[in-house]
Design an enzyme around this catalytic site. Structure first.
Site, PDB file in Angstrom:
ATOM      1  N   HIS A   1       0.825  -1.213   0.000  1.00 19.90           N
ATOM      2  CA  HIS A   1       0.000   0.000   0.000  1.00 19.90           C
ATOM      3  C   HIS A   1       0.863   1.270   0.000  1.00 19.90           C
ATOM      4  O   HIS A   1       0.644   2.175   0.802  1.00 19.90           O
ATOM      5  CB  HIS A   1      -0.927   0.027   1.226  1.00 19.90           C
ATOM      6  CG  HIS A   1      -2.080  -0.920   1.147  1.00 19.90           C
ATOM      7  ND1 HIS A   1      -3.029  -1.031   2.147  1.00 19.90           N
ATOM      8  CD2 HIS A   1      -2.471  -1.797   0.193  1.00 19.90           C
ATOM      9  CE1 HIS A   1      -3.931  -1.940   1.812  1.00 19.90           C
ATOM     10  NE2 HIS A   1      -3.614  -2.422   0.636  1.00 19.90           N
ATOM     11  N   HIS A  21      -8.347  -0.192   2.350  1.00 21.66           N
ATOM     12  CA  HIS A  21      -7.520  -0.613   1.217  1.00 21.66           C
ATOM     13  C   HIS A  21      -7.583   0.525   0.203  1.00 21.66           C
ATOM     14  O   HIS A  21      -8.506   1.328   0.215  1.00 21.66           O
ATOM     15  CB  HIS A  21      -8.068  -1.898   0.622  1.00 21.66           C
ATOM     16  CG  HIS A  21      -7.962  -3.072   1.542  1.00 21.66           C
ATOM     17  ND1 HIS A  21      -7.114  -4.123   1.301  1.00 21.66           N
ATOM     18  CD2 HIS A  21      -8.592  -3.353   2.707  1.00 21.66           C
ATOM     19  CE1 HIS A  21      -7.229  -5.015   2.276  1.00 21.66           C
ATOM     20  NE2 HIS A  21      -8.120  -4.577   3.142  1.00 21.66           N
TER      21      HIS A  21
HETATM   22  P1  FDA Z   1      -1.528   0.983 -10.676  1.00 17.21           P
HETATM   23  O1  FDA Z   1      -0.374   0.142 -10.279  1.00 17.21           O
HETATM   24  O2  FDA Z   1      -2.864   0.358 -10.654  1.00 17.21           O
HETATM   25  O3  FDA Z   1      -1.306   1.500 -12.171  1.00 17.21           O
HETATM   26  C1  FDA Z   1      -0.053   1.901 -12.678  1.00 17.21           C
HETATM   27  C2  FDA Z   1       0.051   1.454 -14.132  1.00 17.21           C
HETATM   28  O4  FDA Z   1       1.125   2.119 -14.745  1.00 17.21           O
HETATM   29  C3  FDA Z   1       0.317  -0.035 -14.270  1.00 17.21           C
HETATM   30  O5  FDA Z   1      -0.584  -0.594 -15.207  1.00 17.21           O
HETATM   31  C4  FDA Z   1       1.753  -0.102 -14.778  1.00 17.21           C
HETATM   32  O6  FDA Z   1       2.034  -1.199 -15.601  1.00 17.21           O
HETATM   33  C5  FDA Z   1       1.850   1.200 -15.540  1.00 17.21           C
HETATM   34  N1  FDA Z   1       3.213   1.727 -15.658  1.00 17.21           N
HETATM   35  C6  FDA Z   1       4.131   1.871 -14.672  1.00 17.21           C
HETATM   36  N2  FDA Z   1       5.244   2.433 -15.161  1.00 17.21           N
HETATM   37  C7  FDA Z   1       5.027   2.649 -16.478  1.00 17.21           C
HETATM   38  C8  FDA Z   1       5.802   3.236 -17.525  1.00 17.21           C
HETATM   39  N3  FDA Z   1       7.023   3.724 -17.295  1.00 17.21           N
HETATM   40  N4  FDA Z   1       5.270   3.280 -18.768  1.00 17.21           N
HETATM   41  C9  FDA Z   1       4.030   2.802 -19.008  1.00 17.21           C
HETATM   42  N5  FDA Z   1       3.247   2.258 -18.052  1.00 17.21           N
HETATM   43  C10 FDA Z   1       3.737   2.189 -16.803  1.00 17.21           C
HETATM   44  N6  FDA Z   1      -6.123  -2.490  -2.744  1.00 17.21           N
HETATM   45  C11 FDA Z   1      -7.426  -2.712  -2.469  1.00 17.21           C
HETATM   46  O7  FDA Z   1      -8.239  -1.798  -2.547  1.00 17.21           O
HETATM   47  N7  FDA Z   1      -7.853  -3.947  -2.060  1.00 17.21           N
HETATM   48  C12 FDA Z   1      -6.996  -5.000  -1.947  1.00 17.21           C
HETATM   49  O8  FDA Z   1      -7.414  -6.102  -1.576  1.00 17.21           O
HETATM   50  C13 FDA Z   1      -5.632  -4.782  -2.273  1.00 17.21           C
HETATM   51  N8  FDA Z   1      -4.731  -5.807  -2.212  1.00 17.21           N
HETATM   52  C14 FDA Z   1      -3.511  -5.666  -2.818  1.00 17.21           C
HETATM   53  C15 FDA Z   1      -2.723  -6.782  -3.054  1.00 17.21           C
HETATM   54  C16 FDA Z   1      -1.533  -6.666  -3.766  1.00 17.21           C
HETATM   55  C17 FDA Z   1      -0.701  -7.883  -4.040  1.00 17.21           C
HETATM   56  C18 FDA Z   1      -1.110  -5.393  -4.228  1.00 17.21           C
HETATM   57  C19 FDA Z   1       0.170  -5.239  -5.007  1.00 17.21           C
HETATM   58  C20 FDA Z   1      -1.881  -4.265  -3.971  1.00 17.21           C
HETATM   59  C21 FDA Z   1      -3.089  -4.391  -3.280  1.00 17.21           C
HETATM   60  N9  FDA Z   1      -3.921  -3.299  -3.065  1.00 17.21           N
HETATM   61  C22 FDA Z   1      -5.229  -3.508  -2.694  1.00 17.21           C
HETATM   62  C23 FDA Z   1      -3.471  -1.934  -3.408  1.00 17.21           C
HETATM   63  C24 FDA Z   1      -4.051  -1.395  -4.707  1.00 17.21           C
HETATM   64  O9  FDA Z   1      -4.336  -2.423  -5.621  1.00 17.21           O
HETATM   65  C25 FDA Z   1      -3.108  -0.365  -5.331  1.00 17.21           C
HETATM   66  O10 FDA Z   1      -2.792   0.619  -4.366  1.00 17.21           O
HETATM   67  C26 FDA Z   1      -3.724   0.346  -6.523  1.00 17.21           C
HETATM   68  O11 FDA Z   1      -4.231  -0.568  -7.464  1.00 17.21           O
HETATM   69  C27 FDA Z   1      -2.724   1.279  -7.170  1.00 17.21           C
HETATM   70  O12 FDA Z   1      -3.349   2.016  -8.196  1.00 17.21           O
HETATM   71  P2  FDA Z   1      -2.562   3.113  -9.007  1.00 17.21           P
HETATM   72  O13 FDA Z   1      -3.526   3.742  -9.949  1.00 17.21           O
HETATM   73  O14 FDA Z   1      -1.822   3.988  -8.086  1.00 17.21           O
HETATM   74  O15 FDA Z   1      -1.436   2.317  -9.815  1.00 17.21           O
END
Ligand code: FDA
Length: 569
Positions: free
Chosen positions: A504, A547
């Site tokens: 997170h 979350h």
């Molecule tokens: P997010 O990661 O979704 O999007 C970023 C995107 O940018 C990705 O698709 C990536 O590939 C792309 N990207 C990155 N760099 C790039 C570049 N240089 N060029 C092009 N593309 C690029 N939350 C919740 O609500 N309930 C839950 O149960 C959970 N459980 C959980 C488990 C696990 C294993 C994880 C890793 C995370 C969770 N979370 C969660 C947290 C939650 O899922 C997370 O905080 C958000 O999805 C993040 O959303 P963002 O929009 O910030 O980034």
């Protein structure tokens, strides 16, 4: 490749980015492109299977970022997972849908982000949500809600999975936790989160598959003529024009895709939604950040903004597990969210005052680690607000997730509001080189103490009737490892050798006033730029008790409206 031009270019087709792409492309006269490093996971069973949590870890759709060795937390590196796919991390996460505490969102406004509070954000939680009212058999299994908290017409399907754990489990947990002073909470999504609850998930109940950002916000709209996804393409840095009125002006994004290098041009705005472990890195690679860091890599300073990549806040996760006396199947959605008072009992006021007297030291230490980039006074203010949340507003201090699966009954837990803060910074001007990520887990005594104390509290819960009657031997940590009356130091060393990131991370491009160390304004505009925004978990100035996705969807919805207001008259 041939030059591509759009009005808006969004970097990252993840949780937040796809919301923004969807809403901006509702404006018919404007074109929107999304640059995404990953590919479609529409048919990927590791994604869609509602009981498949963890199956995508370590596969090509997991960035699996590595941290620096964690000095205060056992010395080892940690893996910070994040989705690399159309849908981003929403495609690999645990699907829990819980929002935040009202007071926690209200803090955003209190620290200077005009217009951002629970009352203004709440309609956007509802706007994004397509709540699936539970059927009577689900209610029998423990699904519970107040309809007024939910939105039923939004794109994101939220509800309880088709297969829920046997309905006898919730009453057992409820009786046990009320014995421990933790009340039942019918619905955590109205802004008051303390209690034992059966929370909904991001799931398409009828199709029995995961609901992610792509299924909600992108695939049903992929034929919009003004919306284009450019997948399998890495965004490297922002391309600049000459400054206008002293502000940096973005004209596009340099990328490497299947056809090699090119620039995707943006005539209106560049929006970074690459996640909290990437958006700030792209800012640095583009010349926005701490001059000391940029100089080291010969990157010309476009905007002097020393807090880019600072204020990284994550949580730490451990698990306890027991043999089960029954055989359980189904997708569990039960968690307990106790306050500090409920965990520490009558020791709470002593703990509160001892933390209070440490806050200045915490602020000094974090500021020093940033070489002064983050000011002590700003950190102290943040820590005092956090202390008030925990001990005055009595928000939840831990989340404990219950996993009765097969012949075992496990739990995972994490302290919700650790004080430790770290950073993420580039180590090279090469966009393909990994950044240095240091969350500084357990840097402060209290964070480690809380992690150990919560484990004891959970062991106590599993030893309390009626829950105690449904479990047998403790598998983890196990009494041979951590005995019944183990010392604090035994608990702490178990914690340190078994914890993981809770995935997170927030705060690396915090929404705060510039003179308080902010990176983005209340319009999520990067300070010193004319037309660059960050919209993703990076902008959350403080960690949340929920979350993250529900709040990120809401923030992205609200931010989209702020942007649209500037373009539709
Ligand atoms: P997010 O990661 O979704 O999007 C970023 C995107 O940018 C990705 O698709 C990536 O590939 C792309 N990207 C990155 N760099 C790039 C570049 N240089 N060029 C092009 N593309 C690029 N939350 C919740 O609500 N309930 C839950 O149960 C959970 N459980 C959980 C488990 C696990 C294993 C994880 C890793 C995370 C969770 N979370 C969660 C947290 C939650 O899922 C997370 O905080 C958000 O999805 C993040 O959303 P963002 O929009 O910030 O980034």
């Amino acid at each position: 490749g041939s030059a591509s031009r759009y009005d808006f270019v969004i970097v990252g087709g993840g949780t937040s980015g796809l919301v923004v792409a969807n809403r901006l492309s509702e404006m018919k006269g404007y074109t929107v492109a999304v640059i995404e490093a990953g590919d479609s996971v529409f048919g990927n069973a590791n994604v869609t299977d509602v009981t498949g949590y963890g199956r995508s870890f370590g596969t090509k759709i997991d960035w699996a970022y590595l941290t620096e060795n964690q000095t205060y937390a056992g010395g080892k590196q940690q893996i910070m997972r994040a989705g690399k796919a159309i849908g981003g991390t929403s495609a690999i996460n645990g699907m829990s849908y819980t929002r935040a505490e009202t007071v926690q969102i209200d803090l955003w406004e209190k620290v200077g982000n005009k217009g951002w509070n629970w009352r203004t954000l709440f309609p956007y939680y509802q706007k994004s949500e397509g709540f699936q009212v539970p059927t009577s058999d689900k209610i029998g299994d423990g699904a519970d809600y107040y309809i007024g908290y939910h939105g039923e017409r939004g794109p994101l399907k939220v509800g309880w999975p088709k297969m829920m754990t046997n309905g006898s489990v919730l009453p057992i947990l409820d009786e046990t936790f009320s014995e421990l002073g933790v009340p039942y909470n019918r619905d955590v999504n109205g802004g008051n989160m303390v209690g034992l609850t059966s929370h909904p998930n991001t799931v398409d109940r009828d199709a029995n598959i995961r609901e992610d950002a792509a299924r909600a916000y992108f695939w049903p709209f992929e034929n919009r003529h003004n919306l284009k996804i450019i997948s399998n393409t890495l965004a490297k840095k922002i391309v600049w024009d000459n400054n206008s009125d002293d502000l940096a002006v973005a004209i596009g994004v340099e990328v490497t895709g299947p056809d090699g290098n090119e620039v995707i041009y943006a005539s209106k705005e560049v929006i970074l939604s690459a996640g909290s472990l990437k958006s700030s890195v792209i800012l640095e690679l583009s010349g926005i950040g701490n001059p000391d860091i940029l100089d080291k890599h010969n990157i010309p300073v476009k905007v002097n903004l020393p807090t880019v990549g600072e204020n990284l806040q994550d949580q730490t996760n451990n698990g306890l597990s027991y043999a089960g006396e029954e055989f359980w199947i189904g997708g569990p959605t039960f968690s307990a969210l106790p306050s500090a008072e409920q965990i520490y009992g009558n020791r709470v006021s002593g703990i509160a005052s001892s933390i209070k007297s440490s806050l200045e030291d915490y602020a000094k230490a974090v500021s020093n680690s940033s070489n002064g980039a983050v000011q002590e006074a700003h950190l102290l203010e943040a820590f005092q607000l956090q202390h008030d949340l925990i001990f005055k507003s009595r928000v939840p201090y831990a989340e404990i997730v219950f996993l009765p699966i097969g012949h075992s009954f496990s739990s995972e837990y994490w302290p919700l509001l650790p004080f430790s803060r770290g950073s993420i910074h580039i180590q090279s001007a090469d966009s393909f080189k990994p950044a240095s990520i240091n969350p500084n887990y357990f840097r402060f005594e209290q964070d480690l103490d809380a992690q150990a104390e919560m484990a004891k509290f959970i062991r106590k819960a599993f030893g309390t009737a009626p829950l105690s009657q449904f479990v047998g031997e403790e598998f983890a940590p196990g009494l041979d490892r951590v005995s019944e009356n183990a010392s604090d130091s035994t608990w702490r060393s178990w914690v340190k050798s078994n914890y993981r990131s809770n995935f997170h991370p927030v705060g690396t491009a915090s929404m705060l006033p510039r003179d308080k160390g902010g990176v983005v304004s209340p319009e999520l505009k990067v300070y010193g730029t004319k037309n660059v925004r960050v919209i993703d978990a990076s902008v959350l100035p403080f960690q949340l008790c929920g979350h993250l996705t529900s709040t990120l969807y809401a923030v992205a919805e609200m931010a989209s409206d702020l942007i649209k207001k500037r373009y539709i008259f």
